[in-house]
Scaffold this motif. Sequence first.
Motif, short mmCIF file in Angstrom:
data_model
loop_
_atom_site.label_atom_id
_atom_site.label_comp_id
_atom_site.label_asym_id
_atom_site.label_seq_id
_atom_site.Cartn_x
_atom_site.Cartn_y
_atom_site.Cartn_z
N LYS A 15 0.84 -1.20 0.00
CA LYS A 15 0.00 0.00 0.00
C LYS A 15 0.87 1.26 0.00
O LYS A 15 0.58 2.24 -0.67
N PHE A 19 0.65 3.71 -3.00
CA PHE A 19 0.06 5.01 -2.65
C PHE A 19 0.99 5.75 -1.68
O PHE A 19 0.67 5.91 -0.50
N GLU A 22 -0.51 8.67 0.32
CA GLU A 22 -1.80 8.48 0.97
C GLU A 22 -1.69 7.52 2.14
O GLU A 22 -0.78 6.69 2.20
N ILE A 23 -2.63 7.66 3.08
CA ILE A 23 -2.76 6.71 4.18
C ILE A 23 -4.21 6.26 4.24
O ILE A 23 -5.11 6.95 3.74
N PHE A 24 -4.42 5.10 4.84
CA PHE A 24 -5.77 4.57 5.00
C PHE A 24 -5.99 4.32 6.49
O PHE A 24 -5.24 3.57 7.12
N ILE A 32 -13.23 2.61 5.97
CA ILE A 32 -11.90 3.08 5.59
C ILE A 32 -11.98 4.52 5.08
O ILE A 32 -12.82 4.85 4.25
N LYS A 34 -9.64 7.47 3.33
CA LYS A 34 -8.38 7.74 2.65
C LYS A 34 -7.99 9.20 2.87
O LYS A 34 -8.80 10.11 2.65
N ARG A 37 -0.87 11.72 3.27
CA ARG A 37 0.11 11.47 4.32
C ARG A 37 0.33 12.75 5.12
O ARG A 37 0.26 13.85 4.58
N ASN A 74 -0.63 5.14 8.97
CA ASN A 74 -1.38 4.21 8.14
C ASN A 74 -1.94 3.06 8.97
O ASN A 74 -1.26 2.50 9.83
N THR A 98 -5.94 19.00 4.31
CA THR A 98 -6.93 18.67 3.28
C THR A 98 -7.78 19.90 2.94
O THR A 98 -8.05 20.75 3.79
#
Length: 343
Positions: A15, A19, A22-24, A32, A34, A37, A74, A98
């Motif tokens: 992962k 990605f 990105e983290i999940f 989940i 998304k 990071r 993550n 974000t």
Amino acid sequence: QKTAGNSLEFIDNLKIDLFPQEIFVFTPQGNIIKLPRNASVVDFAYAVHTDIGNSCVSARIDKRLVPLQTQLDNGVTVEVITASWARPNPLWLNYVITTKARTGIRSYLKHFKQQEAINLGRRLLEKELQDMNKQITDITEQMQNQLLQAVNIESMDELLEEIGLGNKMPFLIAKQLNQDDISAAIKLEENETRKETPLIIKGTEGMVVTIAKCCRPIPGDPIVGYFNPGKGIVVHHHECRNSTDERKKSTDWLDVEWSQDTTGEFPTEIRIEILNQPGTLATIASTISKMDSNIENVILSDQDERVAVDFITLTVKNRVHLANIMRQLKKLFIILKITRTRG
């Protein structure tokens, strides 16, 4: 077991490889989310729902309590803790990354400030009208329309917001409403005097009433208000060098006083001369904490082998609270002199 462990590690590494930006993370229900990071708890809260973001106060990551600025790793499970009284803090903009979080915070703060400005503007206009023996309820719709046309503003709420933000002087608006011809230019008599009914400051007005950092007034102090265009009212100590008698005569200054039931904590600064020896600051901090106060900042101003001079910013409820703290500090043998500083 070993194979399972290696498989999980492989998936996690895959992962990260697929990605990298990105983290999940998981909600307590197993959903989940998304995120980029380095996203924070606040970013996660807004990703779940805007209302969750607007009312978050802290969170639990894998059942461990953490502050809102914590960056997420993550695969963790995040439970956001909310409160009905909570609202977004402008400081959140320093660590959210974000677009949804930044937009949500800015949108809320803009609306909140607008409503606070309207409420403050109404209070200011009511006060000035009362000083002229009129009530805001005496203003007819026709008078409102004439006034709005004269000042080139579309609605009363917009006018009240402009007053609350300091862009329009409430005395001048009230004076205009008190004229026979509201559309005419405001006439000020040379020797005209104003009644000085003070505006009551509760300490909970929010972003449109701020406490001046130059003099840091606290409840119990004599105070005066200054209209800062676009920002509202800044409250100064009456003896602050920025509130001279000459300036108080202008329409930019406003008589204000503390409410009898003022709540909250207010920062103030004290100057202390102490014996320069190990553990003195810890002793002072412990004494202040026991008096239900928090230290916000400490500045070491000067010191020699025997004496050190510190400036400490601490939070207090009012002048009585500050006096009690200073009285307790004076009992310490390490304290040589203690005074409150003001601009």
